[in-house]
Design a protein around this motif. Structure first.
Motif, PDB file in Angstrom:
ATOM      1  N   HIS A 168       0.824  -1.203   0.000  1.00  0.00           N
ATOM      2  CA  HIS A 168       0.000   0.000   0.000  1.00  0.00           C
ATOM      3  C   HIS A 168       0.864   1.262   0.000  1.00  0.00           C
ATOM      4  CE1 HIS A 168      -3.977  -1.677  -0.016  1.00  0.00           C
ATOM      5  NE2 HIS A 168      -3.649  -2.537   0.928  1.00  0.00           N
ATOM      6  N   ARG A 169       2.006   1.223   0.644  1.00  0.00           N
ATOM      7  CA  ARG A 169       2.929   2.356   0.579  1.00  0.00           C
ATOM      8  C   ARG A 169       3.542   2.483  -0.807  1.00  0.00           C
ATOM      9  NH1 ARG A 169       7.107   1.856   5.351  1.00  0.00           N
ATOM     10  NH2 ARG A 169       7.991   3.620   4.194  1.00  0.00           N
ATOM     11  N   LEU A 170       3.981   1.371  -1.383  1.00  0.00           N
ATOM     12  CA  LEU A 170       4.587   1.389  -2.720  1.00  0.00           C
ATOM     13  C   LEU A 170       3.586   1.845  -3.780  1.00  0.00           C
ATOM     14  CD1 LEU A 170       6.524  -1.972  -2.384  1.00  0.00           C
ATOM     15  CD2 LEU A 170       7.582   0.293  -2.563  1.00  0.00           C
ATOM     16  N   HIS A 171       2.318   1.515  -3.551  1.00  0.00           N
ATOM     17  CA  HIS A 171       1.266   1.835  -4.521  1.00  0.00           C
ATOM     18  C   HIS A 171       1.042   3.347  -4.643  1.00  0.00           C
ATOM     19  CE1 HIS A 171      -2.999   0.661  -6.124  1.00  0.00           C
ATOM     20  NE2 HIS A 171      -2.120   0.776  -7.107  1.00  0.00           N
ATOM     21  N   ARG A 172       1.416   4.102  -3.647  1.00  0.00           N
ATOM     22  CA  ARG A 172       1.258   5.557  -3.713  1.00  0.00           C
ATOM     23  C   ARG A 172       2.167   6.181  -4.762  1.00  0.00           C
ATOM     24  NH1 ARG A 172       1.818   5.978   2.824  1.00  0.00           N
ATOM     25  NH2 ARG A 172      -0.199   5.037   3.347  1.00  0.00           N
TER      26      ARG A 172
END
Length: 250
Positions: free
Chosen positions: A127-131
């Motif tokens: 979810h962090r990488l997806h930002r």
């Protein structure tokens, strides 16, 4: 495994130009051994069968590469991994003396691969990488398998790529190159994230960037390789959260 300076890595390897992170799935994102052994044990309980289900999971996974090699070698046309898994399961039933199982039960067990759960660091890290990045699979798993797995666990893929899209199995170059092309990106604009050094080397040979995630317990006590990074991959991390830290994703 020491953390690496994300700024230095980006400067040295051109990682700032990366637009998409593509993930190996089995072992890197999900715990296949734990998931398959639990599902097999539940199958055994429903059908009054007592076996060593961890060994059963290991044996089922052990048939994975030989089955795909028949496709890679041109001995048979491309077939989805679901088909190979089912053929291998039928073979395992013979080895383990399992008979009299209904088609419904057999199909449900075969689809255990669709229900595998991620390692606990995966969702927070993704979810962090997806930002910051497009996220997708670059897996030998077929599309339905990957989609069902994502829906079961909330994996935030933007695209499901890999074997079925390219009609090839890793480590064939077309699996990597075709997945990048499907996103309209050059290989150097894509980074493979994987727990397997061989997979990463094949991706690097195709011009992709690379990130190693350490999964030293993927195969339990039978693991023989991939206890650590064996090359200077652009990023080397213990888990997905650490990878997000290194890349600088908030």
């Amino acid at each position: 495994m020491p953390a690496r300076n994300a700024t230095d890595v980006a400067a040295q390897n051109g990682a700032k130009q990366v637009k998409a992170l593509l993930f190996d799935v089995f072992g890197t994102v999900v715990d296949w051994r734990g998931g398959i052994s639990r599902e097999a044990a539940a199958f055994g309980a429903r059908n009054g069968i007592d076996r060593d289900w961890l060994a059963f999971a290991d044996d089922w996974r052990g048939l994975y590469q030989p089955a795909m090699e028949q496709v890679r070698a041109g001995n048979r046309g491309f077939v989805r991994l679901d088909v190979l898994h089912r053929e291998n399961l039928d073979q395992l039933f013979g080895k383990y003396g399992i008979t009299g199982i209904s088609e419904e039960e057999t199909d449900h067990l075969n689809r255990a691969w669709h229900r595998l759960r991620p390692w606990e660091d995966v969702l927070p890290g993704l979810h962090r990488l997806h930002r910051q990045y497009v996220l997708g699979t670059l897996s030998n798993g077929n599309i339905a398998l990957m989609v069902n797995m994502a829906r079961n666990s909330g994996l935030p893929w933007d695209a499901v790529l890999g074997a079925e899209v390219t009609r090839s199995y890793k480590p064939m170059p077309e699996t990597y190159l075709g997945s990048c092309e499907a996103l309209g990106l050059r290989p150097d604009q894509c980074m493979l994230v994987a727990a397997h050094n061989g997979d990463l080397q094949a991706a690097r040979d195709c011009g992709m960037k690379t990130a190693y995630i350490n999964r030293p317990y993927e195969y339990g006590p039978h693991q023989k390789v991939d206890f650590e990074a064996t090359s200077d991959w652009e990023f080397i991390a213990n888990d997905m959260v650490e990878l997000a830290d290194q890349i600088g994703c908030p």
